[in-house]
Write an enzyme that holds these catalytic residues in place. Structure first.
Site, PDB file in Angstrom:
ATOM      1  N   ARG A 189     -55.839 -21.680  -1.569  1.00 31.40           N
ATOM      2  CA  ARG A 189     -54.851 -22.083  -0.573  1.00 31.40           C
ATOM      3  C   ARG A 189     -55.488 -22.629   0.703  1.00 31.40           C
ATOM      4  O   ARG A 189     -55.053 -23.668   1.219  1.00 31.40           O
ATOM      5  CB  ARG A 189     -53.999 -20.849  -0.227  1.00 31.40           C
ATOM      6  CG  ARG A 189     -52.793 -21.154   0.635  1.00 31.40           C
ATOM      7  CD  ARG A 189     -52.185 -19.870   1.196  1.00 31.40           C
ATOM      8  NE  ARG A 189     -51.913 -18.881   0.200  1.00 31.40           N
ATOM      9  CZ  ARG A 189     -50.773 -18.761  -0.484  1.00 31.40           C
ATOM     10  NH1 ARG A 189     -49.793 -19.616  -0.260  1.00 31.40           N
ATOM     11  NH2 ARG A 189     -50.602 -17.803  -1.374  1.00 31.40           N
ATOM     12  N   CYS A 227     -29.071 -26.067 -10.426  1.00 32.69           N
ATOM     13  CA  CYS A 227     -27.893 -25.206 -10.488  1.00 32.69           C
ATOM     14  C   CYS A 227     -28.246 -23.735 -10.346  1.00 32.69           C
ATOM     15  O   CYS A 227     -28.048 -22.931 -11.275  1.00 32.69           O
ATOM     16  CB  CYS A 227     -27.160 -25.470 -11.803  1.00 32.69           C
ATOM     17  SG  CYS A 227     -26.743 -27.200 -11.933  1.00 32.69           S
TER      18      CYS A 227
END
Ligand code: LLP
Length: 417
Positions: free
Chosen positions: A275, A341
């Site tokens: 990271r 959704c």
């Protein structure tokens, strides 16, 4: 200084306009700054010039070939967790002899392939894995270099899903087991103990847990030395956090504290940062499709979604979202949501912005665990990826086409029952 700055009223990556990139490549698109990746890696290199070291970039954070190629060019080693990652490193110009192989579930096939490539070290995570590795190495007539991954039972103070150094986590082995596994390895001609390893978690914002782990490893190294097992490297893992919102320690401060604690010990220091090398070097560009104010909440529906950037949905992670060309007008509170959704499909909640339909947004800090965790959920093609270097914009990952998405699927022919 960030590689992402406003120039003439609109956000740029280095000298390239993000509006122009979105125009040319569409949205959603990941944009990486080459210079930001290089300077994040060089911060590690420079801080360790006085000590033998190997910086093994954790490929899982962003495994795009172009990213790996930039890092390989700077002399990086790599931390991989699958044979796929090892093959990527090699395809990108990396060197197998600078690769460490972590992960709790290496298969025999992966072990054999990594042995054939001549990797630097297996970070072994269990007794069964060690015995399997010995067997694979014996059958193939090779010797496997090993580190045992120690689980120091240290609380890294991070999100529970990305905390890896607690007793109840699946990673590594406790100190007593590690001591025993070193004896097993020492007594087996197919295994050579070369190092010791740990990794306690990710997005860690406090240096203290790293020091606690380091002390644990150093005590074990001394024990082993007394038993005639001498190790050449100490791998402290990755995990240094970045400033998404909260402030993170500087790489230089982190390394200077580690170095002090190591003192004059004759050990090569290995690190596995992911990271902290790539997160702040990338953004996800996404366009506002619809503004949908409701009586309860105001939603900005964008064309990027949780399949493109999973971190907000999975960890409730906060990443800054900026308008690429900020507009005048009254700012209001928007939930930035994708077309998928699920109610969990959001990129950011309660963001104060002045928005119009068609506006381009940049989700900041998206260079790590962004594209790498993307999926095709809702049959959505994965985004394009571009790398910027100065004014030059290179397409480094094509947007998937729809036909790519079902190319591997087969409708059975003839009677199916
Ligand atoms: N080494 C090992 C063995 C690891 O498991 C990891 C990350 C690293 C190195 C690199 O850690 P870093 O420097 O990147 O913190 N998807 C999550 C992060 C998962 C980290 C898993 N292991 C997220 O988006 O926050």
């Amino acid at each position: 200084m960030s590689a992402f700055q406003h120039q003439q009223g609109s956000l740029h990556c280095e000298a390239a306009s993000l509006e122009a990139i979105a125009e040319a490549h569409g949205t959603p698109t990941y944009v990486y700054s080459r210079q930001a990746i290089e300077s994040a890696f060089l911060a590690y290199q420079t801080a360790l010039t006085d000590r033998p070291h190997m910086i093994c970039y954790a490929v899982k954070a962003n495994s795009n070939l172009a990213v790996l190629n930039v890092l390989a060019g700077l002399g990086a080693g790599f931390d991989v967790v699958s044979i796929g990652e090892l093959e990527r490193v090699i395809a990108a110009g990396g060197t197998a002899t600078k690769v460490v192989f972590s992960g709790v579930g290496k298969t025999r096939q992966e072990m054999l392939s990594a042995l054939e490539h001549g990797i630097r070290c297996f970070n072994v995570e269990s007794e069964s894995e060690l015995l399997t590795l010995a067997d694979v190495a014996t059958i193939s007539g090779r010797t496997a270099p090993v580190s045992v991954r120690v689980n120091p039972d240290v609380d890294a103070g991070t999100h529970p899903y990305i905390s890896t150094g607690l007793r109840e986590n699946k990673f590594g082995v406790d100190v007593d087991t590690a001591r025993r596994l070193y004896q097993v390895a020492h007594g087996n001609p197919a295994l050579t103990p070369v190092g010791i390893d740990c990794h306690i978690g990710s997005q860690i914002l406090d240096i203290a847990p790293f020091l606690e782990s380091l002390d644990c490893l150093l005590a074990l190294i001394d024990d082993l030395e007394a038993q005639g097992i001498s190790l050449q490297h100490l791998d402290i893992g990755g995990g240094l956090g970045v400033s998404y919102q909260e402030s993170a320690p500087a790489v230089e401060d982190y390394l200077s504290v580690l170095s002090q604690r190591l003192g004059s010990r004759d050990l090569e220091l290995v690190l596995e940062p992911g990271r902290s090398i790539v997160a702040l070097a990338g953004v996800l560009l996404t366009r506002v499709l619809y503004l949908k104010p409701t009586t309860a909440k105001d939603f900005a529906v964008v064309d990027g979604a949780m399949n493109d950037l999973l971190r907000p949905a999975l960890y409730e992670a906060w990443q800054d979202i900026q308008a690429v060309t900020p507009r005048e007008g009254r700012a209001q509170n928007w939930d930035i949501v994708g077309p998928i959704c699920e109610t969990g499909d959001f990129l950011g909640k309660d963001r104060q912005m002045a928005l119009s339909e068609g506006d381009l947004l940049a989700v900041m800090g998206a260079g790590a665990y962004g594209f790498a965790m993307a999926s095709n959920y809702n049959t959505r093609p994965r985004a394009a990826e571009v790398m910027v270097s100065g004014e030059s914009v290179h397409l480094v990952g094509q947007r998937e086409s729809l036909s790519d998405l079902w190319q591997r699927e087969i409708i059975p022919q003839g009677p199916t029952s």
